[in-house]
Design an enzyme around this catalytic site. Structure first.
Site: not given
Ligand code: AKB
Length: 328
Positions: A37-38, A50-52, A68, A158, A162, A188
């Site tokens: 995308l960049g 990301d969360i961290r 978060d 999962y 979904k 993937i």
């Protein structure tokens, strides 16, 4: 694909890529998607989160925000700070890991989706990509060429998350005109990072072991056929559906997507053509029952018809690309 521009005056179609907690490093598709995308929109226009803190990996060069995805307020602040108009929500706990932490998986997979859907419903963002999975199918679904619409009784946490997510995406589109688009990703396969908590991740790890000259211990039986997708095709499909005119889209839950299906035995033999002394052993574990609940192949004719989906990688081409990239 046509560019997406935010309503801001500056040409900044800033998609926000969200990854789940431990998914930063192991979020393979999200990492590669951000880099792609960049390249399309400019790295400064794609915000990774990301969360961290993520290691300053080479998979994205743009801004990064610790966010978060299960917190609406944190998402709202990041969206407002960067005037984000498109969100690619890649946060999820995959099948094998989710069976070990069912409530945490449900919370992460569902709350992150509700947050992003509500950001759109409340007018703060315009468009959403959200990945579903072949995991939405279950033992009562057809095993071969499973159709777009069929019996879906997933037996994994999962898969249930979904399937529920697909229903909510369609509900928000019907009742709140939210432009959310989704693909049922097969397994993937990419060289960009290590395997994660997925049942299909054997098909990533096998390549790492092959180039390291090690024997591969496969946690599935040799003839376990599963639908798979090479990373480049996954990225292409994701960018293509987001570039499609929404009037082309007849499916607002999630599109079946297919490229190739193979068994561990078939993949091993393809790798062995290039690495003749490569060895494999089979030690099925709890992930075998997950794989057995999924179809062996997918009918993706609706995606091909609606928005021109066409994969480029077959087993031979994927194997060649994986080995070349991992060796380099
Ligand atoms: C998994 O194996 O859990 C995922 C998937 C099939 O969605 N790769």
């Amino acid at each position: 694909p046509p560019l997406f521009f935010s309503t801001q005056t500056r040409p900044s179609p800033i998609p926000l890529r969200l990854v789940g907690s431990e998914m930063c490093i192991r979020d393979r598709i999200g990492s590669v998607l951000t880099a792609n995308l960049g390249k399309i929109y400019g790295h400064s226009n794609v915000i990774a989160t990301d969360i961290r803190e993520c290691p300053s990996g080479d998979f994205f060069k743009g801004p990064f925000e610790i966010t978060d995805a299960t917190s609406y307020d944190q998402l709202y602040k990041t969206v407002q700070k960067h005037s984000i108009d498109t969100v690619y929500l890649m946060a999820a706990m995959l099948s094998a890991k989710a069976e070990k932490q069912p409530e945490r998986a449900w919370h992460l997979n569902m709350s992150s989706l509700f947050n992003v859907l509500n950001l759109a419903k409340n007018g703060h963002i315009k468009r959403i990509f959200w990945p579903s999975s072949i995991a939405v199918f279950g033992p009562s679904s057809p095993k071969q060429l499973v159709p777009q619409t069929t019996v879906m009784e997933p037996t994994t946490v999962y898969g249930m998350s979904k399937l529920a997510g697909e229903r909510w995406c369609e509900y928000y589109q019907l009742h709140h005109a939210v432009d959310v688009r989704s693909l049922r990703y097969p397994g993937i396969i990419g060289w960009e990072s290590k395997p994660g908590g997925g049942t299909t991740d054997y098909a990533v790890d096998i390549f790492h072991k092959a180039v390291q000259g090690k024997t591969f211990s496969c946690f599935l039986k040799p003839k376990t056929q599963l639908p798979m997708l090479y990373m480049d095709d996954a990225i292409c499909a994701t960018i293509s559906i987001m570039g499609a005119d929404k009037n082309q889209l007849s499916v607002r839950s999630s599109y079946n997507l297919a490229a190739l299906s193979f068994t561990p035995e078939e993949l091993y033999k393809e790798i062995q053509k290039k690495i003749t002394n490569f060895k494999i052993e089979y030690k099925p574990d709890f992930r075998q029952s997950i794989a057995d609940s999924w179809p062996g192949s997918i009918d993706d004719s609706v995606a091909r018809q609606d928005w021109g989906w066409q994969p480029a990688f077959d087993l031979k081409k994927m194997t060649q690309s994986m080995l070349e990239n991992l060796r380099s």
